[in-house]
Design an enzyme around this catalytic site. Structure first.
Site, PDB file in Angstrom:
ATOM      1  N   CYS A 111      69.794  22.376   8.278  1.00 26.09           N
ATOM      2  CA  CYS A 111      68.857  21.674   7.403  1.00 26.09           C
ATOM      3  C   CYS A 111      67.963  20.716   8.147  1.00 26.09           C
ATOM      4  CB  CYS A 111      69.647  20.925   6.345  1.00 26.09           C
ATOM      5  SG  CYS A 111      70.423  22.090   5.260  1.00 26.09           S
ATOM      6  N   GLU A 112      67.284  21.200   9.161  1.00 28.35           N
ATOM      7  CA  GLU A 112      66.221  20.389   9.723  1.00 28.35           C
ATOM      8  C   GLU A 112      65.263  21.267  10.491  1.00 28.35           C
ATOM      9  OE1 GLU A 112      69.084  17.758  11.970  1.00 28.35           O
ATOM     10  OE2 GLU A 112      67.444  17.900  13.415  1.00 28.35           O
TER      11      GLU A 112
END
Ligand code: LLP
Length: 472
Positions: free
Chosen positions: A397-398
């Site tokens: 999640c980045e």
């Protein structure tokens, strides 16, 4: 023409020819990697050690690390040959360690560099002789020093005054005289990423040569009844591809030997017999790069040290090295499965294809941390599409979760393809995390058509087993 991160020419992303993309550059991929033209089910798929990566993915799932045993062992042998003896090569276990790897290193006759109590414990569990280990670290705890001494670790590399004092005490309590090296920072600016350069003044490792603290530490050890000064150590950094820094470091460290001989006489060379120059030999991560040629460098270092020793009238000390990356790096690949594909507009009329794979920064933090490049290939078949700007990303999640930042890849890579990164043996599994609660991939070894799992995949049960019941 500029070259992209994978050694391809940039600038013509509609170029139809993608044969280059199907090649496996021999200086980047494991030595036994090749495409199978005669595989009926998966023509053009890649095998390593005689084992199909498609079969490995089926059996062990993805992502999976695959290590070529023959490649690993042959790198151990060339390094041993270059430095005139396997015992002069201490495999840096921080690059990647498991019991199987420790056993291979031991069978090849190499010694081992460990940098924590746990690295030592894994090696001991594999039956690696403690006497053939060198213990490193800038902040070894007293408990680690105690464990190292009670296991009988051959050499401890001293990194601070506090450690010198504590080690002397621990050795006295155990009734042993411990062999030690003093780690020197020779003030050499290694040409590599700032985070992995370690010989300049303003960093945490070692005793400064320039300030005189290295000489002071060596004198203290020489006069300590519980410690025996057997040599000096330095490590200028990692992923270094030019040889000048190593030679300069050897010369600078030798200036300290000279000071020691002046003070304690040539007698000192009866026990003072080792110059450990650390690791750092660079490898090729992409087709456009070249690895450091270690054999001529070794000759150059050995000749230089020999001359220096003659000049001050002592026996030539043994030159030891601690390669990690140059042994395990190119021996291993990571196989992922391709998931979602997304075409993103990045500039007027320009799109970039985002190819997502089922791992990412949790199994390879190096691109995010150091901006490292990798050579990625589709390995379940040959591809033939037109080149388009492509970025290979993970599933975390980045947006910094990037494995290959900027490449020109064929446009017929599809969901379900297997995509592998080469040269992932060093500092990938070793620095793996559980970000997003992803579990660490398995590691399998391949050799002569056989596949053996050496580390299993972590499971969600492993994660849950760390949880403690807390009162509500
Ligand atoms: N000896 C000492 C004292 C070291 O500190 C190191 C690496 C080595 C030997 C082995 O260096 P090698 O031959 O593998 O370059 N995580 C970074 C690399 C950090 C290296 C730390 N020390 C990376 O992924 O590039």
């Amino acid at each position: 023409m500029p070259i992209d991160g994978n050694g391809f020419e940039l600038g013509g992303y509609t170029r139809p020819d993608s044969t280059q993309f199907n090649e496996l550059p021999a200086h980047v991929w494991p030595t036994t990697a090749r495409r199978r033209s005669n595989d009926e089910e998966n023509p053009g798929s890649v095998e390593i050690g005689g084992v199909s990566l498609v079969d490995i993915a089926k059996e062990f799932g993805t992502p999976v690390f695959v290590v070529d045993e023959q490649d690993f062992r042959s790198r151990c042998r060339s390094m041993a040959k270059a430095f005139r003896g396997a015992e002069n090569v201490h495999y840096a276990s921080k690059a990647f360690l498991s019991k199987t790897i420790a056993r291979w290193v031991m069978e090849e006759g190499l010694h081992l560099d460990v940098a924590s109590g746990n690295e030592m414990a894994i090696a001991l569990a594999a039956g690696f002789p403690a006497k053939d280990m060198t213990f490193h670290g800038n902040n070894k705890s007293t408990a680690e020093l105690r464990d190292a001494i009670s296991a009988g670790v051959g050499k401890i590399v001293l990194d601070s005054r506090s450690e010198l004092r504590r080690l002397s005490q621990v050795a006295a309590e155990a009734g042993v005289v411990q062999d030690v090296l003093v780690r020197v920072k020779p003030g050499v600016e290694a040409h590599t990423h700032e985070f992995i350069a370690t010989a300049h003044e303003d960093q945490k490792f070692g005793f400064s040569l320039a300030s005189g603290s290295a000489l002071e530490a060596a004198n203290l050890v020489e006069e300590d009844d519980n410690l025996r000064l057997i040599g000096l150590h330095c490590h200028i950094g990692s992923q270094i591809v030019d040889s000048d820094g190593f030679i300069l470091a050897a010369e600078r460290v030798f200036s300290l030997v000279e000071r020691l001989v002046e003070r304690h006489g040539t007698e000192i060379s009866k026990h003072f017999n080792t110059l450990d120059l650390g690791g750092g030999f660079g490898i090729a991560y992409t087709a456009g790069e070249q690895p450091l040629d270690v054999a001529p460098l070794a000759d150059e270092i050995l000749t230089a040290v020999d001359k220096l020793a003659q000049r001050i009238g002592i026996e030539t000390p043994t030159v030891a090295v601690e390669p990690g990356r140059a042994i395990v790096g190119p021996s291993m690949v990571t196989v992922y499965e391709v998931g979602t594909l997304k075409d993103v507009t990045i500039d007027e009329g320009m799109t970039r294809r985002y190819v997502s794979v089922d791992g990412g920064m949790s199994d390879n933090i190096r691109p995010a941390l150091y901006g490292s490049n990798y050579d990625g290939r589709v390995v379940n078949r040959e591809v033939s599409g037109s080149r388009i700007p492509t970025r290979v990303v993970g599933k975390h999640c980045e947006s910094g979760d990037i494995l290959i930042n900027d490449a020109n890849y064929p446009d017929d890579i599809v969901e379900g393809d297997l995509f592998a990164l080469a040269a992932t043996g060093a500092y990938c599994y070793a620095m793996a995390s559980r970000y997003n609660m992803l579990t660490r991939p398995p590691v399998v070894s391949v050799c002569d058509g056989q596949v053996t799992q050496i580390l299993r995949r972590e499971t969600v049960q492993d994660l849950l087993s760390l949880e403690c019941e807390t009162p509500r």
